[in-house]
Scaffold this active site. Structure first.
Site, mmCIF file in Angstrom:
data_model
loop_
_atom_site.group_PDB
_atom_site.id
_atom_site.type_symbol
_atom_site.label_atom_id
_atom_site.label_comp_id
_atom_site.label_asym_id
_atom_site.label_seq_id
_atom_site.Cartn_x
_atom_site.Cartn_y
_atom_site.Cartn_z
ATOM 1 N N ASN A 14 -4.700 40.882 50.012
ATOM 2 C CA ASN A 14 -4.189 41.028 51.384
ATOM 3 C C ASN A 14 -3.047 42.036 51.444
ATOM 4 O O ASN A 14 -2.921 42.768 52.428
ATOM 5 C CB ASN A 14 -3.739 39.664 51.932
ATOM 6 C CG ASN A 14 -4.900 38.858 52.478
ATOM 7 O OD1 ASN A 14 -5.437 39.177 53.534
ATOM 8 N ND2 ASN A 14 -5.297 37.824 51.747
ATOM 9 N N ARG A 65 14.065 23.849 43.145
ATOM 10 C CA ARG A 65 13.484 24.731 44.158
ATOM 11 C C ARG A 65 14.553 25.479 44.934
ATOM 12 O O ARG A 65 14.397 26.659 45.238
ATOM 13 C CB ARG A 65 12.609 23.919 45.126
ATOM 14 C CG ARG A 65 11.887 24.800 46.124
ATOM 15 C CD ARG A 65 10.897 24.027 46.964
ATOM 16 N NE ARG A 65 11.537 23.367 48.082
ATOM 17 C CZ ARG A 65 10.879 22.656 49.006
ATOM 18 N NH1 ARG A 65 9.578 22.490 48.911
ATOM 19 N NH2 ARG A 65 11.523 22.091 50.008
ATOM 20 N N HIS A 109 -3.464 31.751 56.053
ATOM 21 C CA HIS A 109 -4.028 30.551 55.438
ATOM 22 C C HIS A 109 -5.546 30.613 55.580
ATOM 23 O O HIS A 109 -6.060 30.918 56.663
ATOM 24 C CB HIS A 109 -3.486 29.295 56.134
ATOM 25 C CG HIS A 109 -4.042 28.039 55.551
ATOM 26 N ND1 HIS A 109 -3.630 27.553 54.319
ATOM 27 C CD2 HIS A 109 -4.996 27.188 55.987
ATOM 28 C CE1 HIS A 109 -4.318 26.456 54.052
ATOM 29 N NE2 HIS A 109 -5.151 26.213 55.041
HETATM 30 C C1 GRF Z 1 -5.924 34.243 50.535
HETATM 31 O O1 GRF Z 1 -7.130 33.554 50.673
HETATM 32 C C2 GRF Z 1 -4.885 33.707 51.468
HETATM 33 O O2 GRF Z 1 -5.409 33.259 52.674
HETATM 34 C C3 GRF Z 1 -4.332 32.549 50.693
HETATM 35 O O3 GRF Z 1 -4.309 32.966 49.359
HETATM 36 C C4 GRF Z 1 -5.293 33.975 49.165
HETATM 37 C C5 GRF Z 1 -4.575 35.183 48.646
HETATM 38 O O4 GRF Z 1 -5.444 36.179 48.231
HETATM 39 N N1 GRF Z 1 -3.044 32.163 51.209
HETATM 40 P P1 GRF Z 1 -4.878 37.608 47.816
HETATM 41 O O5 GRF Z 1 -3.826 37.364 46.720
HETATM 42 O O6 GRF Z 1 -4.283 38.249 49.026
HETATM 43 O O7 GRF Z 1 -6.058 38.341 47.268
#
Ligand code: GRF
Length: 215
Positions: A14, A65, A109
């Protein structure tokens, strides 16, 4: 020019999709840092290949944390971003952290929230027998996978899907959805009122949802 910090834990696809959209569509924003919570996050190499500055705040180096989040905040604030984008960042963030960045902290998400918060969303979607699955971009709230929804992408669930094929279809949708939502933020077109997001000045064909019927 708006500045963006991306937080990752894994492969960073992403993050790459966002960087490519920024490059191709030339909106007034730049990724000023990619921060991982673990040194082995594959996305760090992909960030380096894109010429993006990467760093690590290793969660294993902190007993509590709060201490990890304090260090993370320092790393983020040193870059003075307008927006923090969680892109596969696998840590639950505490209320003080979320409050500090309220209104400028986005997450993606892999489900159509409020269905399937938490982990293993694709497996749970298959078990539930839903016909439509997808992904959600939302402002981060203090509860896990909660907060005002910016945009959602829906995909069909096919009869012969397994977890991998469904995950791939959702991920392809995420790569369209997240840059779109981030662009709206950068353009100052998102307002939150009463816990709901309003997209200001929608352009023809623009909507807060996508249908991604591919793969
Ligand atoms: C994605 O499916 C996102 O929705 C979730 O974790 C995954 C991350 O994938 N939160 P990437 O690291 O961006 O390939």
């Amino acid at each position: 020019m708006r500045s963006i910090v991306v937080l990752i834990s894994g492969r960073g696809s992403n993050m790459v999709a966002l960087a490519q959209a920024l490059r191709d569509e030339r909106w007034p924003a730049a990724i000023v840092g990619v921060i991982a919570d673990r040194p082995q996050a594959g996305g760090l190499e992909r960030a380096a290949a894109l010429g993006l500055p990467g760093s690590v705040v290793d969660f294993r180096g902190y007993a509590r944390r709060e201490h990890f989040e304090h260090a993370l905040r320092e790393a983020i604030d040193a870059l003075a971003p307008d927006l923090i984008v969680l892109a596969g960042f696998m840590r639950v963030l505490g209320a003080p952290f979320v409050e500090h960045y309220r209104g400028r902290l986005l997450n993606i998400h892999p489900s159509l929230l409020p269905a399937f918060p938490g982990l293993a969303t694709h497996r749970r979607a298959l078990q539930a027998g839903v016909a439509v699955h997808g992904a959600t971009v939302h402002f981060v709230g203090v509860e896990v996978d909660d907060g005002p929804i910016v945009a959602q992408a829906a995909v069909p669930v096919r009869a012969d899907d397994d977890e991998q094929t469904l995950a791939a279809r959702v991920l392809a949708a995420e790569h369209r959805l997240y840059p779109m939502a981030v662009r709206w933020f950068v353009e100052g077109r998102l307002r939150v009122a009463g816990g709901r997001v309003v997209l200001l000045d929608p352009r023809p064909g623009e909507a807060r949802w996508l249908w991604n019927d591919v793969q």
